[in-house]
Design a protein around this motif. Structure first.
Motif, PDB file in Angstrom:
ATOM      1  N   UNK A 245       0.844  -1.193   0.000  1.00 53.08           N
ATOM      2  CA  UNK A 245       0.000   0.000   0.000  1.00 53.08           C
ATOM      3  C   UNK A 245       0.883   1.248   0.000  1.00 53.08           C
ATOM      4  N   UNK A 246       0.485   2.214  -0.806  1.00 54.05           N
ATOM      5  CA  UNK A 246       1.164   3.506  -0.831  1.00 54.05           C
ATOM      6  C   UNK A 246       0.390   4.500   0.024  1.00 54.05           C
ATOM      7  N   UNK A 247       1.046   5.523   0.536  1.00 56.03           N
ATOM      8  CA  UNK A 247       0.358   6.479   1.411  1.00 56.03           C
ATOM      9  C   UNK A 247      -0.889   7.063   0.762  1.00 56.03           C
ATOM     10  N   UNK A 248      -1.978   7.116   1.538  1.00 56.73           N
ATOM     11  CA  UNK A 248      -3.223   7.714   1.071  1.00 56.73           C
ATOM     12  C   UNK A 248      -4.139   6.793   0.295  1.00 56.73           C
ATOM     13  N   UNK A 249      -3.713   5.578   0.014  1.00 56.92           N
ATOM     14  CA  UNK A 249      -4.538   4.642  -0.753  1.00 56.92           C
ATOM     15  C   UNK A 249      -5.545   3.931   0.149  1.00 56.92           C
ATOM     16  N   UNK A 250      -6.697   3.615  -0.442  1.00 55.26           N
ATOM     17  CA  UNK A 250      -7.628   2.665   0.160  1.00 55.26           C
ATOM     18  C   UNK A 250      -7.273   1.281  -0.377  1.00 55.26           C
ATOM     19  N   UNK A 251      -7.241   0.297   0.492  1.00 55.09           N
ATOM     20  CA  UNK A 251      -6.872  -1.072   0.099  1.00 55.09           C
ATOM     21  C   UNK A 251      -8.105  -1.952   0.038  1.00 55.09           C
ATOM     22  N   UNK A 252      -8.237  -2.683  -1.080  1.00 60.71           N
ATOM     23  CA  UNK A 252      -9.226  -3.760  -1.171  1.00 60.71           C
ATOM     24  C   UNK A 252      -8.457  -5.049  -1.407  1.00 60.71           C
ATOM     25  N   UNK A 253      -8.585  -5.969  -0.465  1.00 57.25           N
ATOM     26  CA  UNK A 253      -7.847  -7.234  -0.564  1.00 57.25           C
ATOM     27  C   UNK A 253      -8.826  -8.396  -0.673  1.00 57.25           C
ATOM     28  N   UNK A 254      -8.293  -9.604  -0.676  1.00 61.81           N
ATOM     29  CA  UNK A 254      -9.118 -10.807  -0.847  1.00 61.81           C
ATOM     30  C   UNK A 254      -8.547 -11.941  -0.001  1.00 61.81           C
ATOM     31  N   UNK A 255      -9.459 -12.698   0.597  1.00 64.80           N
ATOM     32  CA  UNK A 255      -9.066 -13.913   1.303  1.00 64.80           C
ATOM     33  C   UNK A 255      -8.327 -13.686   2.600  1.00 64.80           C
ATOM     34  N   UNK A 256      -8.410 -12.481   3.163  1.00 64.90           N
ATOM     35  CA  UNK A 256      -7.730 -12.211   4.421  1.00 64.90           C
ATOM     36  C   UNK A 256      -6.219 -12.181   4.334  1.00 64.90           C
ATOM     37  N   UNK A 257      -5.703 -12.180   3.104  1.00 73.37           N
ATOM     38  CA  UNK A 257      -4.247 -12.228   2.945  1.00 73.37           C
ATOM     39  C   UNK A 257      -3.627 -10.880   3.297  1.00 73.37           C
ATOM     40  N   UNK A 258      -2.552 -10.888   4.061  1.00 70.18           N
ATOM     41  CA  UNK A 258      -1.916  -9.616   4.440  1.00 70.18           C
ATOM     42  C   UNK A 258      -1.294  -8.934   3.231  1.00 70.18           C
ATOM     43  N   UNK A 259      -1.333  -7.615   3.241  1.00 70.71           N
ATOM     44  CA  UNK A 259      -0.705  -6.788   2.213  1.00 70.71           C
ATOM     45  C   UNK A 259       0.221  -5.810   2.923  1.00 70.71           C
ATOM     46  N   UNK A 260       1.453  -5.751   2.481  1.00 72.20           N
ATOM     47  CA  UNK A 260       2.437  -4.884   3.117  1.00 72.20           C
ATOM     48  C   UNK A 260       1.954  -3.433   3.137  1.00 72.20           C
ATOM     49  N   UNK A 261       2.085  -2.791   4.284  1.00 75.41           N
ATOM     50  CA  UNK A 261       1.707  -1.389   4.410  1.00 75.41           C
ATOM     51  C   UNK A 261       0.233  -1.166   4.644  1.00 75.41           C
ATOM     52  N   UNK A 262      -0.527  -2.232   4.924  1.00 76.21           N
ATOM     53  CA  UNK A 262      -1.964  -2.076   5.154  1.00 76.21           C
ATOM     54  C   UNK A 262      -2.255  -1.123   6.308  1.00 76.21           C
ATOM     55  N   UNK A 263      -1.302  -1.027   7.237  1.00 77.80           N
ATOM     56  CA  UNK A 263      -1.513  -0.171   8.399  1.00 77.80           C
ATOM     57  C   UNK A 263      -1.524   1.314   8.050  1.00 77.80           C
ATOM     58  N   UNK A 264      -1.015   1.688   6.866  1.00 86.41           N
ATOM     59  CA  UNK A 264      -1.019   3.098   6.481  1.00 86.41           C
ATOM     60  C   UNK A 264      -2.136   3.404   5.482  1.00 86.41           C
ATOM     61  N   UNK A 265      -2.926   2.393   5.131  1.00 80.55           N
ATOM     62  CA  UNK A 265      -4.029   2.607   4.189  1.00 80.55           C
ATOM     63  C   UNK A 265      -5.085   3.508   4.814  1.00 80.55           C
ATOM     64  N   UNK A 266      -5.763   4.301   3.974  1.00 79.29           N
ATOM     65  CA  UNK A 266      -6.862   5.132   4.469  1.00 79.29           C
ATOM     66  C   UNK A 266      -7.991   4.273   5.021  1.00 79.29           C
ATOM     67  N   UNK A 267      -8.183   3.111   4.435  1.00 80.60           N
ATOM     68  CA  UNK A 267      -9.163   2.132   4.906  1.00 80.60           C
ATOM     69  C   UNK A 267      -8.818   0.804   4.266  1.00 80.60           C
ATOM     70  N   UNK A 268      -9.265  -0.274   4.888  1.00 85.42           N
ATOM     71  CA  UNK A 268      -9.023  -1.617   4.363  1.00 85.42           C
ATOM     72  C   UNK A 268     -10.356  -2.343   4.244  1.00 85.42           C
ATOM     73  N   UNK A 269     -10.623  -2.862   3.041  1.00 84.51           N
ATOM     74  CA  UNK A 269     -11.804  -3.687   2.795  1.00 84.51           C
ATOM     75  C   UNK A 269     -11.321  -5.069   2.344  1.00 84.51           C
ATOM     76  N   UNK A 270     -12.091  -6.106   2.655  1.00 81.95           N
ATOM     77  CA  UNK A 270     -11.780  -7.453   2.181  1.00 81.95           C
ATOM     78  C   UNK A 270     -13.001  -7.992   1.449  1.00 81.95           C
ATOM     79  N   UNK A 271     -12.836  -8.298   0.164  1.00 74.55           N
ATOM     80  CA  UNK A 271     -13.959  -8.780  -0.645  1.00 74.55           C
ATOM     81  C   UNK A 271     -14.553 -10.060  -0.075  1.00 74.55           C
ATOM     82  N   UNK A 272     -13.715 -10.909   0.484  1.00 77.61           N
ATOM     83  CA  UNK A 272     -14.177 -12.116   1.178  1.00 77.61           C
ATOM     84  C   UNK A 272     -13.042 -12.620   2.041  1.00 77.61           C
ATOM     85  N   UNK A 273     -13.181 -12.464   3.329  1.00 77.13           N
ATOM     86  CA  UNK A 273     -12.121 -12.891   4.244  1.00 77.13           C
ATOM     87  C   UNK A 273     -11.873 -14.391   4.150  1.00 77.13           C
TER      88      UNK A 273
END
Length: 326
Positions: A245-273
């Protein structure tokens, strides 16, 4: 004008009566289907079809799917070969659109087909089918949103986008499937996939007992809806297959898989954990709407498996991320 919203679960008969009356006046009505919400109008009325294009700002070379109450009604307007009939009997009502030759002088106006001698036909589940049966004419019904933008999966999405342009929105709750129908065209012994959607190509192959051929990208000609290179787009730009994740981005991930930098995302959504592709398809447009509403300049989307309904999800995301003319 502000759209009147009727909850079909509370007032089904009133919803059918008011929608039928508006349709008879040549006005488009936003209706729930199992895929996404549709902007429906009489497919035999050129003035009504024109209002669809004007309301959406849709290019008129982009044909509209015509929705029928059942197979018998579809046979009044289109010619079925044996393989198309087998697919219709297996998947209707449901999220499959068949591109078929038009019957001569069948009544569907050329504006709905963008002048083609073929028509995309679908039989939707539930209330939409009941409305078509009541109205007794096919309904042209693209997604009920501004052309090229994120498709609506709730009445709220429609109201936010087109509420000041419509007289009536029918609220059927959240759409079950969440992505548009799969579109196929039978040509002799071949089946071509024009748009992946709510029925996986593998399921069609099992019924047809042959391989479904994928469409070249970009498509050389527009034969069906959803084939434009840029489509389903949020206001934010979209970055695919994100591994960080780059600064200021909203993250949409899938399957509960971790994505580096998720802690700096504006928000985190998971299409299906849990990694369920059907759940992911159902959530896709709703989460794109939610991410866009946060005002972020960019939405980062992690990789989605490309099998089953993942093919439809990735098709929508590729078009959402495509360069735009504006």
């Amino acid at each position: 004008m502000t759209a009147r919203i009727i909850d079909i679960s509370w007032e089904p008969e009133q919803a059918l009566a008011e929608a039928s009356a508006r349709l008879a006046e040549g006005l488009p009505v936003a209706i729930p289907t199992e895929t996404v919400y549709g902007l429906a109008a009489d497919a035999t009325n050129p003035a009504a079809i024109t209002r669809i294009y004007e309301t959406k700002g849709r290019p008129r070379f982009n044909p509209l799917i015509c929705h029928m109450a059942d197979l018998a009604m579809a046979e009044r307007y289109a010619l079925f070969d044996p393989l198309s009939r087998r697919l219709a009997e297996s998947f209707w009502p449901g999220p499959l659109t068949l591109v078929l030759p038009l019957k001569t002088d069948c009544g569907i106006h050329a504006l709905a087909t963008a002048g083609l001698d073929s028509v995309g036909v679908r039989v939707p589940k539930g209330f939409a089918g009941d409305l078509i049966r009541r109205f007794d004419r096919p309904l042209a019904a693209p997604s009920a949103n501004t052309s090229g933008r994120i498709s609506p999966t709730s009445a709220e999405h429609v109201a936010e986008d087109l509420g000041d342009k419509l007289a009536l929105i029918l609220d059927g709750g959240q759409a079950d499937v969440g992505v548009e129908s799969t579109i196929v065209k039978v040509e002799g012994e071949r089946i071509r996939l024009l748009r992946p959607g709510g029925i996986a190509a593998e399921d069609i192959e099992r019924v047809a007992r042959r391989t479904v051929e994928r469409q070249a990208s970009p498509a050389p000609t527009i034969e069906a809806p959803g084939m434009l290179a840029s489509h389903y787009a949020p206001n934010a730009s979209v970055r695919l297959n994100a591994t960080a994740v780059r600064p200021g981005e909203v993250l949409i991930r899938f399957g509960g898989k971790p994505v580096s930098g998720a802690d700096i995302a504006s928000a985190v959504f998971d299409l299906s954990a849990s990694g369920d592709l059907a759940e992911a398809a159902s959530n896709l447009f709703d989460m794109l709407h939610a991410a866009d509403a946060m005002g972020a300049g960019r939405i980062a989307i992690a990789a989605i498996p490309d099998q089953g309904l993942g093919e439809a999800i990735n098709d929508r995301l590729i078009r959402a991320a495509a360069p735009r003319d504006h």
